[in-house]
Design an enzyme around this catalytic site. Structure first.
Site, mmCIF file in Angstrom:
data_model
loop_
_atom_site.group_PDB
_atom_site.id
_atom_site.type_symbol
_atom_site.label_atom_id
_atom_site.label_comp_id
_atom_site.label_asym_id
_atom_site.label_seq_id
_atom_site.Cartn_x
_atom_site.Cartn_y
_atom_site.Cartn_z
ATOM 1 N N ALA A 1 0.862 -1.220 -0.325
ATOM 2 C CA ALA A 1 0.275 -0.096 -0.135
ATOM 3 C C ALA A 1 0.833 1.345 0.104
ATOM 4 O O ALA A 1 0.640 2.138 -0.973
ATOM 5 C CB ALA A 1 -0.782 0.051 1.203
ATOM 6 N N ASP B 1 10.325 -6.226 -3.748
ATOM 7 C CA ASP B 1 9.463 -6.837 -2.740
ATOM 8 C C ASP B 1 9.491 -8.042 -3.020
ATOM 9 O O ASP B 1 9.200 -8.564 -4.110
ATOM 10 C CB ASP B 1 7.996 -6.074 -2.885
ATOM 11 C CG ASP B 1 6.940 -6.231 -1.783
ATOM 12 O OD1 ASP B 1 6.735 -7.555 -1.434
ATOM 13 O OD2 ASP B 1 6.315 -5.432 -1.444
ATOM 14 N N ARG C 1 -6.698 -1.272 -1.405
ATOM 15 C CA ARG C 1 -5.768 0.139 -0.984
ATOM 16 C C ARG C 1 -4.508 0.035 -1.862
ATOM 17 O O ARG C 1 -4.121 1.298 -2.245
ATOM 18 C CB ARG C 1 -5.471 -0.004 0.473
ATOM 19 C CG ARG C 1 -4.735 -0.998 0.733
ATOM 20 C CD ARG C 1 -4.755 -1.213 2.361
ATOM 21 N NE ARG C 1 -3.878 -2.401 2.952
ATOM 22 C CZ ARG C 1 -4.191 -3.567 2.479
ATOM 23 N NH1 ARG C 1 -5.359 -4.061 1.913
ATOM 24 N NH2 ARG C 1 -3.366 -4.628 2.678
ATOM 25 N N LYS D 1 4.436 -8.346 -6.634
ATOM 26 C CA LYS D 1 4.017 -6.745 -6.521
ATOM 27 C C LYS D 1 4.809 -5.898 -7.324
ATOM 28 O O LYS D 1 4.549 -4.975 -7.804
ATOM 29 C CB LYS D 1 3.970 -6.629 -4.937
ATOM 30 C CG LYS D 1 2.698 -7.231 -4.199
ATOM 31 C CD LYS D 1 2.877 -6.920 -2.982
ATOM 32 C CE LYS D 1 1.485 -7.365 -2.102
ATOM 33 N NZ LYS D 1 1.315 -7.067 -0.909
ATOM 34 N N ASP E 1 6.272 -3.395 6.295
ATOM 35 C CA ASP E 1 4.916 -3.661 7.260
ATOM 36 C C ASP E 1 5.366 -4.490 8.404
ATOM 37 O O ASP E 1 4.835 -5.022 8.947
ATOM 38 C CB ASP E 1 3.807 -4.450 6.446
ATOM 39 C CG ASP E 1 4.441 -5.998 5.827
ATOM 40 O OD1 ASP E 1 5.737 -6.066 6.092
ATOM 41 O OD2 ASP E 1 3.804 -6.493 5.297
ATOM 42 N N ASN E 2 6.630 -4.535 8.675
ATOM 43 C CA ASN E 2 7.205 -5.316 9.875
ATOM 44 C C ASN E 2 8.548 -4.343 10.535
ATOM 45 O O ASN E 2 9.265 -3.803 9.744
ATOM 46 C CB ASN E 2 7.420 -6.602 9.579
ATOM 47 C CG ASN E 2 8.675 -7.068 8.703
ATOM 48 O OD1 ASN E 2 9.862 -6.980 9.451
ATOM 49 N ND2 ASN E 2 8.617 -7.104 7.331
ATOM 50 N N CYS F 1 -0.161 -20.268 30.730
ATOM 51 C CA CYS F 1 -1.325 -20.961 31.534
ATOM 52 C C CYS F 1 -2.715 -20.198 31.499
ATOM 53 O O CYS F 1 -3.683 -20.574 31.443
ATOM 54 C CB CYS F 1 -0.939 -20.846 32.983
ATOM 55 S SG CYS F 1 -0.875 -19.292 33.796
#
Length: 1092
Positions: A514, A540, A551, A564, A612-613, A668
């Site tokens: 995007a 990419d 988008r 992409k 994006d990370n 837990c």
């Protein structure tokens, strides 16, 4: 299913003088419920009557160029029947807006008047969002000048009507939206066909006339006037005298788990310290599940005050209420808000508070309010904009502004800032792409608010400028002279010298999702890397998916499955054929340093992150730090966006400050004591992967090489190895499926195990009255006491879980799925044939309650013996299998609604939620949480990239100071814009030297260890440790290291650290620990050793 192609790509409406009120083929009278517009249900679309795409209704046989509407019955909003939401396409947008907002958007018709760059950007964002229809209005023709700011125009469009030239490319973005073009003069009566109207190029006189009509119309029509003039922009919103905002911020209601409530006036409520409360004084809250003080469970909203991190006071007397015993959830009640907008006529003289964006310019909005009025008067008097570089025109504009200011009386400004007005005049005709992108995001979001009531509208004026983007050196008037090129508008603002720098830039864009698509469009229009010396590299490693299309606007449905970067590069080259672009499919990281080598990084002018990370961002940040390259960083999260400028030696780097890590629920809690749906979904995702991916993969690993696998398990000899073998044996022995009936039996027994037997065991081990070692109740908040489920084929939730589980189990075993399984009656009959054994709780079962535990596997002294026994049994089971038998592991895929993955995860989570009396969620909400979907919309992406590209002008010009740059955080939902200077890097000092994180000390000519140590000694630094990677090359405490003193550092790196130095590497880096002469540690920069 992909959206179907429409009969045509758009509708062009050219109206005649006797038919001025018809705008498009399917425009319908609108109605409002409260403040919202409603559109009737879609009726049969008009059909194309001739090649000119003129439409004719069934009730009119006139085949002229006029467009005639079909008569459609009026309906209220609640009766409308918008098309179903394509959740595959809009999943990221749904995560921001929700279904109800999307449905309102689907029923909204929008007019955009003025199709220069700003109008096209707004239209793009609304078509992607999925409104019902967008009508493009423009009476002018495309000029070469327009190509600086409008991505839909090409040189072939010059001379065509702007609206007509825009229609096909905008229609391609979303086939579910009808895009119309209107090319003739607009009358105010035509505005009644729309829920929202946007004007980007209109005189103030006409705007007031149209706004008066919209403001007094019943129901009111949302009116937005917006302009971009060079590096200056404005927005005015009027959504009517009474506009209701249903959700002011878009955030989920805050909640808390109650620990205690006092019988007081006012009452003090304390909550568990599991998470901080996000309540504010004056909030309304509701209570549920309170034991003892049940009077609070009446569903009545109550006001709170004295909100603290873990407590608040209730404005209510609870003295005579029952005594609080346990439990209770408190939930914020979000209240609608009514806004009373003023008309443009009234707001011009009484604008109220301006929305600020940059607190270093707190006095700027009133000045720009005056400047835009002066520009309108200038244009109305002369019939043109001021000429770029014309001192006469700028002086005339300043004079007009001064006259208007003098007429303001007490409201006049003390200083009208002639220097700023001169800059305003010079660029007034230009629509710059970064400004259009930024304002296209802001205004697109305001239209969504107007049509849906989601998020707080901009109230009412917003002004912005980025004069800091202008070149640092003063320009001569000849620099602004047009060159008869597509960049003339940009040259009129920045001059031809900066344009040349843009064209010759060597740029690296990392990511083409995007953000990447928007950046590519922006730089192509700006002319970046479009010269003979320029080059743009984009990379990419991802491929296009359907969910990207809402988008990532350079992609189309026929591109799904393609790379992409390749598709985006091709689309960007079609926007500007002069763009010199290379598309790669490599991930940027240590493993691709042979692709992105030293020479590649050294030749770059700037790097633009579109990632994006965080990990990838940190890696690129380190590369930019190392090679001293500017980095433009940006990111989005729903309606929020941020930009950060990383400029060598001027600002801190991206990695210098990080957000705290997200809080993880203890293991837990997730496995035995969940208290919210997130815990249930985390558990469900974990079980899905264990049952359907990890265990089948383990089975295949064993079957592919039994001896190697079993030897590895024996050597490990731990609880994990034992668990792996037990799961593999279960799959191949007692839980092996040979028919679909076996899969149904497996699913039914899993239901019993998960939602009945395990719960029975848990409450047997910890009964409801159990206490801890300190005597406190074991089942106290946030723990919720569970109840086992009783399976029933008449419960749709139970049956749907079984359906999904049995189908996916069959998939892993390669068993065909019969058609009858989707018949609830036949599935229920098959389930009834399954024999479910009785369950008896065991006494000595250990259930983990330690929140710090990281594994549920418990080690045992006899693990080795158990492992041997399991291996023997496995060998017996393997003999019963065909040699070719393999399972089919299933990798979780959230974006395919037909694969039953999310059905199973939703079923697992909701059944578990029922165990613990936690509210259940639908599949879409489950997908957002379990699929870890990042909410995303086109508007915030457009704004972020526009802001970043305003900084790109500064970076490529060079010579700007740190105070000229801006970092931005924005939240379009509120709306909030916060801009600030970047933080400078930390400075280290020693003697007369100083350095920052940007500095790197370089030694050339392949030095020896002794030469490095002596070089540092000359700086007053005593090196006591030198390392390369994780290996120590030298330490002053080790006598044998002195033998290395005369060896080349590069040779030591090869021999000692085993570093590979391929041909493309000309240097290596070492970390040196130093002391000064007083034995104080000194942090020095990284040291680079050049050996070639």
């Amino acid at each position: 299913m992909l959206p179907r192609k429409r009969v045509c790509e758009g509708v062009v409406a050219e109206e005649e003088s006797d038919n001025k009120n018809n705008v498009g083929a399917s425009f319908l009278k609108k109605h409002r419920l409260g403040c919202f517009s409603a559109s009737p249900a879609d009726t049969t679309e008009s059909t194309v009557q001739n090649s000119n795409q003129n439409f004719s209704s069934s009730s009119n046989n006139n085949h002229s160029s006029s467009t005639v509407l079909e008569e459609v019955p009026n309906m209220a909003l609640g009766e409308s029947n918008p098309p179903d939401i394509d959740e595959d396409l809009h999943s990221r947008q749904l995560a921001v807006y929700g279904r109800e907002t999307m449905r309102r958007l689907f029923a909204s018709n929008v007019l955009i008047s003025g199709l220069q760059g700003l109008g096209a950007e707004i239209a793009k964002n609304l078509v992607l969002a999925g409104v019902k229809s967008v009508t493009l209005h423009d009476e002018g023709a495309v000029e070469l000048w327009d190509l600086s700011g409008n991505f839909v125009f090409s040189e072939n469009d010059v001379g065509k009507n702007r609206a007509v030239a825009s229609i096909s490319k905008l229609q391609e973005l979303n086939n579910a939206v009808v895009v119309h073009a209107l090319t003739t003069k607009l009358s105010k009566e035509q505005l009644s066909n729309f829920q929202a109207v946007v004007f980007t190029d209109i005189s103030l006189e006409k705007a007031i006339e149209f706004n008066d009509y919209c403001h007094s119309h019943q129901p009111p029509i949302a009116f937005i006037k917006t302009e971009v003039r060079g590096l200056f922009g404005s927005v005015f919103c009027d959504f009517g005298p009474e506009f209701t905002v249903f959700d002011v911020d878009g955030e989920d209601p805050h909640t808390g788990i109650i620990a205690s409530i006092s019988n007081d006036n006012p009452a003090l409520i304390s909550c568990v310290d599991d998470e901080r409360l996000e309540f504010q004084d004056g909030d309304l809250v509701m209570f549920s599940e309170v034991h003892g003080m049940t009077e609070l469970n009446d569903g009545k909203p109550r006001k709170i005050k004295n909100a603290r991190a873990y407590s608040f006071t209730l404005e209510e007397d609870t003295t005579n209420f029952g005594i609080y015993e346990k439990g209770g959830i408190v939930t914020q009640v979000k209240q609608p808000k009514v806004l009373n907008f003023k008309s443009l006529r009234d707001a011009l003289s009484d604008p109220g508070d301006f929305l600020l964006s940059d607190f270093s310019k707190f006095d700027r909005p009133p000045l720009l309010h005056l400047a835009f009025q002066a520009l309108d008067k200038f244009v109305s008097e002369l019939g043109r904009f001021p000429f770029a570089g014309s001192e006469d025109d700028s002086q005339r504009l300043i004079s007009v502004a001064s006259n208007i200011n003098e007429g303001l009386g007490d409201a006049r400004l003390e200083d009208i800032n002639p220097k700023l007005l001169r800059q305003f005049a010079f660029g007034a005709r230009a629509v710059l792409n970064p400004m259009a992108a930024m304002f296209g995001g802001i205004v697109g979001q305001e239209v969504v608010k107007a049509c849906s009531g989601k998020f707080h509208p901009l109230f009412q004026f917003f002004y912005f400028d980025s004069v800091e983007s202008l070149p640092s050196e003063p320009l001569d008037s000849s620099d602004f002279r047009p060159l008869n090129s597509r960049y003339d508008a940009q040259i009129s603002v920045f001059g031809s010298k900066l344009q040349k720098k843009l064209e010759d830039a060597n740029v690296f864009i990392v990511g083409s999702g995007a953000l990447g698509c928007e950046f590519l469009k922006n730089v192509a229009l700006m002319g970046v890397s479009c010269g003979n010396q320029g080059k743009l590299t984009i990379t990419d490693d991802d491929v296009i998916e359907k969910s990207n299309l809402s988008r990532q606007f350079l992609f189309r449905d026929w591109n799904i499955g393609q790379a992409k970067s390749t598709v985006a590069a091709s689309a960007a080259a079609s926007i500007n054929p002069r763009l010199n672009i290379e598309a790669l499919q490599n991930r940027v990281g240590p493993e691709t340093e042979n692709v992105f080598d030293d020479t590649f990084w050294e030749n770059l002018n700037v790097v633009i992150n579109a990632l994006d990370n965080v990990n990838a961002r940190l890696y690129v940040d380190q590369r930019c730090l190392y090679f001293q390259k500017p980095l433009l960083e940006s990111g989005t999260l729903g309606a929020k966006c941020n930009t950060q400028m990383v400029i060598p030696h001027l600002t801190e780097n991206y990695g210098a400050s990080r957000d705290p890590p997200e809080k993880q629920a203890p293991m837990c809690t997730v496995h035995s004591f969940p208290h919210n749906i997130d815990h249930c979904l985390t558990w469900a995702r974990s079980e899905f992967e264990g049952l359907l991916e990890k265990t089948p993969a383990e089975v295949n690993a064993y079957l592919s090489n039994p001896s190697e696998y079993t030897n590895a398990m024996r050597n490990a000899g731990d609880a994990q190895a034992r668990d792996n073998l037990e799961r593999v044996l279960e799959c191949l022995d007692k839980e092996k499926c040979d028919s679909f009936q076996d899969c149904i039996a497996w699913a039914r027994l899993k239901f019993e195990d998960y939602f009945a037997d395990r719960v029975k065991q848990l409450i047997y081990t910890f009964p409801e009255d159990a206490v801890t070692s300190t005597g406190a109740p074991f089942w106290s908040a946030p723990k919720r006491f569970p109840h086992p489920l009783q399976f029933s084929t008449s419960d749709p939730g139970h049956l749907h879980f079984l359906l999904a589980a049995s189908i996916l189990r069959a998939e892993t075993f390669g068993i065909p799925i019969p058609d009858w399984v989707k018949n609830p009656k036949k599935l229920a009959e098959a389930v009834d044939r399954v024999i479910v054994p009785d369950f008896q709780p065991k006494k000595d079962v250990k259930i983990e309650t330690d929140e710090k535990a990281t594994s549920l596997s418990t080690a045992s002294v006899d693990d080795a013996a158990v492992i041997n026994d399991l291996i023997i049994k496995l060998e017996q089971s393997r003999k019963n299998l065909s040699p070719a038998f393999r399972m089919k592991p299933i990798q979780f895929e959230k974006d395919d609604d037909t694969n039953y993955h999310m059905d199973l995860i939703t079923g697992l989570a909701n059944m578990r939620a029922r165990n613990y009396s936690i509210p259940e969620v639908d599949k879409l909400k489950a997908k957002f949480i379990a699929g870890r979907i990042i909410p995303a919309i086109a508007t915030s992406t457009a704004m972020a990239t526009g802001l970043a590209c305003l900084e790109l002008y500064k970076v490529l010009d060079g010579g700007h100071k740190v105070e000229d740059y801006r970092n931005t955080f924005a939240n379009l939902a509120l709306p909030l814009f916060s801009m600030a200077e970047p933080v400078p890097p930390k400075v280290f000092k020693h003697r007369d030297m100083s350095w920052t994180v940007w500095d790197r000390w370089i030694l050339k000519d392949n030095p020896t260890l002794r030469e490095l140590i002596d070089w540092l000694k000359n700086k007053g630094l005593n090196a006591y440790s030198i390392s390369c990677g994780s290996c120590l090359l030298y330490n002053s405490m080790f006598p044998r290291h002195r033998d290395r003193m005369d060896k080349k550092i590069a040779d030591l790196a090869r021999e000692v650290a085993k570093v590979e130095l391929p041909a493309y590497r000309g240097h290596l880096d070492v970390v040196v620990a130093c002391e000064d002469d007083d034995d104080n540690d000194i942090d020095i920069p990284q040291v680079s050793i050049y050996f070639r």
